[in-house]
Design a protein around this motif. Structure first.
Motif, short mmCIF file in Angstrom:
data_model
loop_
_atom_site.label_atom_id
_atom_site.label_comp_id
_atom_site.label_asym_id
_atom_site.label_seq_id
_atom_site.Cartn_x
_atom_site.Cartn_y
_atom_site.Cartn_z
N GLU A 1 0.73 -1.25 -0.03
CA GLU A 1 -0.05 -0.10 -0.21
C GLU A 1 0.92 1.20 -0.17
OE1 GLU A 1 -3.38 2.31 0.02
OE2 GLU A 1 -3.20 0.15 -0.32
N ASN A 2 1.98 1.26 0.83
CA ASN A 2 2.72 2.63 0.95
C ASN A 2 3.49 2.59 -0.57
OD1 ASN A 2 4.25 4.27 2.73
ND2 ASN A 2 5.96 3.22 1.70
N MET B 1 2.11 2.01 -3.57
CA MET B 1 1.21 2.69 -4.27
C MET B 1 0.92 4.05 -3.91
SD MET B 1 -0.93 -0.60 -5.02
CE MET B 1 -2.11 0.19 -6.11
N HIS B 2 0.82 4.19 -2.39
CA HIS B 2 0.44 5.56 -2.13
C HIS B 2 1.45 5.82 -0.97
CE1 HIS B 2 -3.39 5.10 -4.35
NE2 HIS B 2 -3.41 3.74 -3.75
N PRO B 3 2.53 6.37 -1.05
CA PRO B 3 3.59 6.63 -0.24
C PRO B 3 3.00 7.41 0.96
CG PRO B 3 4.47 6.93 -2.27
CD PRO B 3 3.15 6.82 -2.62
N GLN B 4 3.37 7.01 2.44
CA GLN B 4 3.11 7.76 3.56
C GLN B 4 4.27 8.63 3.79
OE1 GLN B 4 0.04 7.41 4.95
NE2 GLN B 4 -0.50 5.97 3.43
N TYR C 1 5.67 5.63 8.05
CA TYR C 1 5.99 4.32 7.88
C TYR C 1 7.00 3.64 8.78
CZ TYR C 1 8.15 0.77 4.63
OH TYR C 1 8.40 -0.27 4.24
#
Length: 354
Positions: free
Chosen positions: A259-260, A262-265, A270
């Motif tokens: 998920e990170n 695809m949609h970096p936090q 993180y």
């Protein structure tokens, strides 16, 4: 690996060769060497002593080498492939250009495959060996296979083990005595006396001869404990639940990583999340290890009692001289009191004071 395909480095792996079907196949003569190693270890020998024994017997080491090393013996004793199972992807390649390899600490999936190939060592025997390895590590440098009294005799004052000391080593009066290893430590003197080896042996003979008239009752009590120890249903359920918990954590962590991607936090979020997963994983693994240790300890004690029952059924307990095998199988520990009395705790929990 996800399909459970097992690969063994046959050229340097004792006991197996690649079969016609591409799967591991047992090499009978090498398998006997593996069994000898496991049997010798459970009889009390250290990895170093086993290596020495194999060289004295002119038995070839893995890879056709003449010399055996302690590390080779330890590897054989701890490799799950000998019980017919395989843990895949213990290591993984970090950089395919440099071929750098790293131990897998959860970065990539691991796969445990049971019954993947014919076992050389019975799975239960394998687990008993792992329990004995853990027990010896807990004892530390005190453990020695050179003397049967090592890590058996306990001081009632400090709870430490008795160790051997040589008196008059260069004279005709040379004697080996056993006294508390901490007798003069920390500025306090333990009040337990020392013993000569012959004295300990005589005390054990006395214990055996006290039990001899009630041999049938002694065996019956051992059998009752064996029945209780055989039931691991509750522990197995907890272990299964813990595996499920860890698998759930691993899945959640992998999903978070994807998920990170695809949609970096934020980097802080993180790192915080991964640290949280790491703590939960570590705690879960500790719980699992504790549960597995408890099960193995039960099976180890069960195995020892079964061996003791078999020995007692085949032999008399009434003895007139020291029996080393009987000592190893019967005695859990011996506590030395300050008045010189010895309390023998036997494998079935029975205590005898002499």
């Amino acid at each position: 690996m996800a399909d459970g395909k097992v690969s063994i480095p046959y050229g340097r792996f004792l006991g197996y060769r690649k079969g016609d079907d591409g799967l591991p196949e047992v090499v009978p003569e090498e398998a006997e060497v593996v069994r000898l190693i496991y049997r010798s270890f459970m009889e009390g020998l250290t990895a170093g002593k086993i290596a020495q024994m194999l060289m004295e017997k002119s038995i070839t080491a893995p890879g056709g080498k003449e010399k055996w090393h302690s590390s080779t013996i330890e590897s054989i004793l701890t490799n799950e492939k000998y019980k017919g199972s395989a843990l895949l992807q213990k290591k993984f390649t970090v950089d395919f250009l440099t071929k750098k390899v790293k131990i897998n600490e959860g970065e990539v999936p691991q796969y445990f495959v049971e019954h993947s190939h014919p076992p050389i060592i019975d799975p239960e025997e394998f687990e008993l060996v792992q329990a004995e390895i853990s027990r010896r590590k807990a004892i530390g440098r005190i453990y020695s296979s050179s003397n049967i009294f090592s890590a058996k005799i306990v001081c009632s004052c400090c709870g430490g083990f008795f160790g051997s000391k040589v008196w008059h080593s260069t004279s005709k009066y040379r004697r080996v005595i056993w006294q508390c290893n901490h007798k003069f430590s920390n500025g306090e003197k333990c009040d337990t006396p020392h013993f000569y080896e012959d004295d300990i042996k005589k005390k054990f003979i006395e214990v055996c001869n006290r039990i001899a008239p009630d041999k049938a009752d002694f065996i019956a009590s051992c059998r009752e404990i064996i029945v209780l120890l055989s039931d691991c249903t509750a522990l197995d359920k907890k272990i299964e639940e813990q595996y499920a918990h860890l698998n759930g954590l691993a899945t959640a962590m992998q999903n978070f990583i994807k998920e990170n991607a695809m949609h970096p936090q934020s980097e802080d979020f993180y790192k915080e999340k991964m640290a949280e997963y790491g703590k939960l994983k570590t705690k879960g693994e500790e719980v699992l290890k504790d549960l597995q240790s408890k099960k193995v300890a039960r099976l180890s004690r069960k195995e020892l009692l079964e061996g003791l029952v078999h020995t007692l059924e085949e032999n008399e307990i009434l003895i007139d001289r020291f029996d080393e095998k009987l000592w190893r199988m019967m005695v859990e520990k011996v506590v030395v009191r300050t008045d010189g009395k010895l309390t023998f705790t036997l494998r079935n929990g029975m205590e005898v004071e002499v």
